[in-house]
Design a protein around this motif. Structure first.
Motif, PDB file in Angstrom:
ATOM      1  N   ALA A 114     -30.942 -11.638   0.344  1.00  0.00           N
ATOM      2  CA  ALA A 114     -29.935 -11.173   1.303  1.00  0.00           C
ATOM      3  C   ALA A 114     -29.823 -12.122   2.488  1.00  0.00           C
ATOM      4  CB  ALA A 114     -30.280  -9.766   1.778  1.00  0.00           C
ATOM      5  N   ALA A 115     -30.964 -12.657   2.940  1.00  0.00           N
ATOM      6  CA  ALA A 115     -30.950 -13.608   4.055  1.00  0.00           C
ATOM      7  C   ALA A 115     -30.259 -14.907   3.651  1.00  0.00           C
ATOM      8  CB  ALA A 115     -32.372 -13.883   4.526  1.00  0.00           C
ATOM      9  N   LYS A 116     -30.487 -15.362   2.415  1.00  0.00           N
ATOM     10  CA  LYS A 116     -29.814 -16.568   1.942  1.00  0.00           C
ATOM     11  C   LYS A 116     -28.305 -16.349   1.873  1.00  0.00           C
ATOM     12  CE  LYS A 116     -33.723 -18.371  -0.740  1.00  0.00           C
ATOM     13  NZ  LYS A 116     -34.246 -18.660  -2.095  1.00  0.00           N
ATOM     14  N   ILE A 117     -27.892 -15.218   1.333  1.00  0.00           N
ATOM     15  CA  ILE A 117     -26.461 -14.907   1.243  1.00  0.00           C
ATOM     16  C   ILE A 117     -25.850 -14.830   2.634  1.00  0.00           C
ATOM     17  CG2 ILE A 117     -24.808 -13.094   0.601  1.00  0.00           C
ATOM     18  CD1 ILE A 117     -26.812 -12.409  -1.712  1.00  0.00           C
ATOM     19  N   LEU A 173     -21.586 -15.910  -3.653  1.00  0.00           N
ATOM     20  CA  LEU A 173     -22.967 -15.949  -3.186  1.00  0.00           C
ATOM     21  C   LEU A 173     -23.774 -14.794  -3.754  1.00  0.00           C
ATOM     22  CD1 LEU A 173     -22.292 -16.905   0.548  1.00  0.00           C
ATOM     23  CD2 LEU A 173     -23.330 -18.364  -1.206  1.00  0.00           C
ATOM     24  N   LEU A 174     -23.154 -13.637  -3.920  1.00  0.00           N
ATOM     25  CA  LEU A 174     -23.845 -12.497  -4.537  1.00  0.00           C
ATOM     26  C   LEU A 174     -24.272 -12.828  -5.959  1.00  0.00           C
ATOM     27  CD1 LEU A 174     -21.894  -9.273  -3.445  1.00  0.00           C
ATOM     28  CD2 LEU A 174     -24.323  -9.721  -3.085  1.00  0.00           C
ATOM     29  N   LYS A 175     -23.412 -13.539  -6.674  1.00  0.00           N
ATOM     30  CA  LYS A 175     -23.762 -13.932  -8.049  1.00  0.00           C
ATOM     31  C   LYS A 175     -24.830 -15.025  -8.039  1.00  0.00           C
ATOM     32  CE  LYS A 175     -19.101 -12.919  -9.766  1.00  0.00           C
ATOM     33  NZ  LYS A 175     -17.845 -13.522 -10.301  1.00  0.00           N
ATOM     34  N   LYS A 176     -24.755 -15.922  -7.067  1.00  0.00           N
ATOM     35  CA  LYS A 176     -25.682 -17.051  -7.008  1.00  0.00           C
ATOM     36  C   LYS A 176     -27.112 -16.599  -6.757  1.00  0.00           C
ATOM     37  CE  LYS A 176     -26.456 -21.347  -4.384  1.00  0.00           C
ATOM     38  NZ  LYS A 176     -25.914 -22.219  -3.300  1.00  0.00           N
ATOM     39  N   TYR A 177     -27.269 -15.602  -5.918  1.00  0.00           N
ATOM     40  CA  TYR A 177     -28.616 -15.156  -5.543  1.00  0.00           C
ATOM     41  C   TYR A 177     -28.971 -13.781  -6.113  1.00  0.00           C
ATOM     42  CZ  TYR A 177     -28.450 -19.053  -2.280  1.00  0.00           C
ATOM     43  OH  TYR A 177     -28.350 -20.295  -1.719  1.00  0.00           O
ATOM     44  N   GLY A 193     -25.059  -5.494   3.738  1.00  0.00           N
ATOM     45  CA  GLY A 193     -24.297  -5.292   2.512  1.00  0.00           C
ATOM     46  C   GLY A 193     -25.014  -5.829   1.285  1.00  0.00           C
ATOM     47  N   SER A 194     -25.710  -6.943   1.436  1.00  0.00           N
ATOM     48  CA  SER A 194     -26.436  -7.539   0.318  1.00  0.00           C
ATOM     49  C   SER A 194     -27.624  -6.676  -0.100  1.00  0.00           C
ATOM     50  CB  SER A 194     -26.905  -8.949   0.687  1.00  0.00           C
ATOM     51  OG  SER A 194     -25.816  -9.795   0.977  1.00  0.00           O
ATOM     52  N   VAL A 195     -28.400  -6.202   0.886  1.00  0.00           N
ATOM     53  CA  VAL A 195     -29.547  -5.343   0.568  1.00  0.00           C
ATOM     54  C   VAL A 195     -29.076  -4.069  -0.140  1.00  0.00           C
ATOM     55  CG1 VAL A 195     -31.361  -3.899   1.565  1.00  0.00           C
ATOM     56  CG2 VAL A 195     -31.037  -6.235   2.394  1.00  0.00           C
ATOM     57  N   LEU A 196     -27.991  -3.484   0.346  1.00  0.00           N
ATOM     58  CA  LEU A 196     -27.495  -2.246  -0.265  1.00  0.00           C
ATOM     59  C   LEU A 196     -26.856  -2.485  -1.623  1.00  0.00           C
ATOM     60  CD1 LEU A 196     -26.059  -0.391   2.849  1.00  0.00           C
ATOM     61  CD2 LEU A 196     -28.281  -0.102   1.740  1.00  0.00           C
TER      62      LEU A 196
END
Length: 282
Positions: A241-244, A278-282, A230-233
């Motif tokens: 994405a791995a950190k999230i 987390l999406l906003k953080k990274y 979901g993060s990569v997309l």
């Protein structure tokens, strides 16, 4: 949040147990991604902490579903595979990827077949060798150390050194189109982490760590993989994405630790709002 992106996830439905599709569908959907599902099998529960579970194999349904999607002109921007029940299914799913993935689409493969140095009870080395061929369709592969060792015909051990983990990740690069995300790096005793390797850029090899949580829960690999996808997309780099995914999985485990009866999965549902932070953080 991602708009207009459609993903297909192919794995089993464990009706109870917080794993596979019952994790992937809500988590990826929470990223704003339209998520279609293709179940490889239906089980009453997952196989890890339950006995006497029912199992309905859906292998022979896969070609008919593909044929209908071809008739309806249905395509996907990404395809994410998890627990696949047989070698025959891998052949069918290869056909689905080649037929239904849009040009330039991405493939994420979690070769879910082993943990703690042991195959899940329906798999063996023959399956692992076929999975190795299948992984070469992936833009991203996300094995843990047990799965990596079976792919590479290496002996597994509970603790690998940093250099050993690097060697394994480099060897795994022959099993992917581009990225290796090798989970289970624990050479730092108070940390749990992963290695991210880009075979197109030898200088890009990243270690990502989270504080270790001394609690064992089933389904965490599915939570991690789904959050990573979901993060990569949503436009995040593999490292971000791995950190999230790592931090979100840790939060899910922490959210479960106060309930000793909840040993069959993690309570991810109440933590989803923190995923947006987390999406906003990274």
């Amino acid at each position: 949040m991602s708009k207009g992106v459609k993903i297909l996830t192919i794995q089993d439905i464990s009706c109870y147990g917080q794993c596979s599709i019952t994790v992937a569908l809500p988590i990826i959907s929470a990223f704003g991604i339209e998520t279609a599902v293709l179940p490889s099998a239906i089980l009453s529960t997952h196989t890890s902490s339950f006995s006497g579970y029912t199992f309905r194999d859906l292998t022979e349904d896969l070609p008919a579903i593909q044929k209908h999607w071809e008739k309806e002109d249905i395509y996907f921007d990404a395809i994410y595979t998890g627990f696949i029940g047989s070698i025959k299914q891998l052949d069918y799913i290869k056909n689905i990827i080649e037929s239904r993935l849009k040009p330039g689409g991405q493939v994420f493969i979690d070769p879910a077949m082993a943990d703690y140095g042991e195959f899940y009870n329906i798999f063996d080395q023959k399956f692992a060798d076929k999975m190795g061929e299948f992984c070469k369709l992936g833009d991203f592969i996300l094995p843990n150390t047990s799965e990596a060792c079976y792919l590479l015909h290496k002996p597994w051990k509970p603790d690998f050194t940093k250099d050993e983990m690097l060697d394994i990740a480099r060897e795994l690069s022959s099993f992917t189109k581009r990225y290796v995300i090798l989970k289970g790096d624990n050479h730092k005793k108070d940390k749990m982490g992963m290695i991210i390797l880009d075979k197109e850029d030898e200088s890009f090899t990243k270690f990502v760590y989270n504080d270790k949580v001394e609690h064992m829960s089933f389904g965490t690999g599915d939570v991690f993989a789904s959050t990573f996808v979901g993060s990569v997309l949503n436009g995040k780099s593999p490292e971000a994405a791995a950190k999230i995914a790592g931090e979100f999985t840790k939060k899910c485990i922490e959210n479960t630790m106060d309930d000793p009866k909840h040993d069959y999965g993690v309570k991810f549902e109440g933590v989803i709002p923190e995923m947006y932070d987390l999406l906003k953080k990274y």
